[in-house]
Design a protein around this motif. Sequence first.
Motif, short mmCIF file in Angstrom:
data_model
loop_
_atom_site.label_atom_id
_atom_site.label_comp_id
_atom_site.label_asym_id
_atom_site.label_seq_id
_atom_site.Cartn_x
_atom_site.Cartn_y
_atom_site.Cartn_z
N ARG A 36 0.44 -1.18 -0.05
CA ARG A 36 0.30 -0.37 -0.10
C ARG A 36 0.58 1.39 -0.34
NH1 ARG A 36 -3.74 -2.38 3.10
NH2 ARG A 36 -3.07 -2.46 4.85
N THR A 37 1.57 1.95 0.61
CA THR A 37 3.08 2.22 1.00
C THR A 37 3.82 2.35 -0.44
OG1 THR A 37 4.43 1.27 2.33
CG2 THR A 37 2.02 2.68 3.78
N GLY A 38 3.76 1.89 -1.12
CA GLY A 38 4.55 1.73 -2.04
C GLY A 38 6.74 0.93 -2.12
N ARG A 39 6.20 0.50 -1.16
CA ARG A 39 7.67 0.46 -0.46
C ARG A 39 7.92 -1.75 -0.81
NH1 ARG A 39 7.79 0.78 5.98
NH2 ARG A 39 5.82 -0.75 5.66
N THR A 40 7.49 -2.07 -2.02
CA THR A 40 8.33 -3.59 -2.92
C THR A 40 8.93 -2.95 -3.85
OG1 THR A 40 6.07 -2.52 -4.27
CG2 THR A 40 6.20 -3.99 -2.26
N ARG A 41 10.13 -4.05 -4.34
CA ARG A 41 10.87 -3.82 -5.48
C ARG A 41 10.27 -4.99 -6.92
NH1 ARG A 41 16.64 -3.40 -4.27
NH2 ARG A 41 16.21 -6.25 -3.43
N ALA A 42 10.75 -5.01 -7.73
CA ALA A 42 10.46 -6.39 -8.27
C ALA A 42 11.00 -7.54 -8.32
CB ALA A 42 10.38 -5.14 -9.95
N ALA A 43 11.13 -8.13 -8.06
CA ALA A 43 11.72 -10.03 -7.74
C ALA A 43 12.47 -9.42 -8.12
CB ALA A 43 11.28 -10.74 -8.01
N ARG A 44 12.94 -9.13 -10.29
CA ARG A 44 14.38 -9.77 -10.81
C ARG A 44 15.44 -8.53 -10.20
NH1 ARG A 44 13.32 -13.24 -14.55
NH2 ARG A 44 11.57 -13.22 -15.99
N GLU A 45 14.79 -7.81 -9.69
CA GLU A 45 15.88 -6.02 -9.10
C GLU A 45 16.15 -6.78 -7.76
OE1 GLU A 45 15.84 -1.80 -6.99
OE2 GLU A 45 14.09 -2.78 -9.18
N ALA A 46 15.24 -7.25 -6.87
CA ALA A 46 15.98 -7.93 -5.40
C ALA A 46 16.71 -8.40 -5.76
CB ALA A 46 14.36 -8.07 -4.79
N LEU A 47 16.11 -9.59 -6.76
CA LEU A 47 17.56 -11.19 -6.79
C LEU A 47 18.69 -10.43 -7.29
CD1 LEU A 47 15.09 -14.19 -8.56
CD2 LEU A 47 16.19 -14.07 -5.87
N SER A 48 19.44 -9.87 -8.09
CA SER A 48 19.78 -9.76 -8.47
C SER A 48 20.65 -8.68 -7.31
CB SER A 48 19.95 -8.54 -9.90
OG SER A 48 20.56 -7.50 -10.18
N ASP A 49 20.50 -7.82 -6.83
CA ASP A 49 20.81 -7.24 -5.68
C ASP A 49 21.86 -7.70 -4.86
OD1 ASP A 49 19.89 -4.85 -7.11
OD2 ASP A 49 18.77 -4.28 -5.31
N GLU A 50 20.41 -9.20 -4.56
CA GLU A 50 21.47 -10.42 -3.66
C GLU A 50 22.47 -10.73 -4.16
OE1 GLU A 50 19.92 -11.58 -0.27
OE2 GLU A 50 19.27 -9.35 -0.42
N ARG A 51 22.57 -11.37 -5.66
CA ARG A 51 22.94 -11.91 -6.12
C ARG A 51 24.42 -11.16 -5.62
NH1 ARG A 51 19.77 -13.70 -10.49
NH2 ARG A 51 18.63 -15.75 -9.88
N LYS A 52 24.46 -10.41 -5.80
CA LYS A 52 25.28 -8.74 -6.35
C LYS A 52 26.26 -8.98 -4.95
CE LYS A 52 24.32 -5.74 -10.03
NZ LYS A 52 23.87 -4.48 -10.21
N SER A 53 24.97 -9.01 -3.79
CA SER A 53 26.17 -9.07 -1.98
C SER A 53 26.44 -9.95 -2.11
CB SER A 53 24.53 -8.21 -1.71
OG SER A 53 23.70 -9.85 -1.59
N TYR A 54 26.64 -11.18 -2.74
CA TYR A 54 27.17 -12.18 -2.38
C TYR A 54 28.26 -13.08 -3.22
CZ TYR A 54 23.51 -13.71 1.39
OH TYR A 54 22.56 -13.79 2.48
N GLY A 55 29.06 -11.74 -4.11
CA GLY A 55 29.56 -11.67 -5.44
C GLY A 55 29.37 -12.87 -6.24
N LEU A 56 28.06 -13.30 -6.78
CA LEU A 56 27.73 -14.03 -7.98
C LEU A 56 27.01 -13.36 -9.18
CD1 LEU A 56 24.69 -16.21 -5.74
CD2 LEU A 56 27.52 -16.69 -5.97
#
Length: 86
Positions: free
Chosen positions: A66-86
């Motif tokens: 409702r408050t717009g605090r969401t992200r696209a799934a692909r973007e979130a997964l991409s950021d997670e992979r980056k944080s783990y150096g993948l």
Amino acid sequence: MPQIIPIKDLKDTAKVSEMCHKSPDPIFVTKNGYGDMVLMSMEAFEETYQKEQLYRELEISENQIRTGRTRAAREALSDERKSYGL
């Protein structure tokens, strides 16, 4: 159908325990004609507690949407992979 018993019936603990385990619904205990306590089996309590936790998490998620605090799934997964150096 909920069961309602007077507080004096708690003296027969084996019977009350059996009642709790036979019914998925709580047992309401009255004192002087008014509601005083609610009894249920551990299994029924755990199931109720788990549902309550799920509802709380859903409410948080719905508020985030409702408050717009969401992200696209692909973007979130991409950021997670980056944080783990993948």
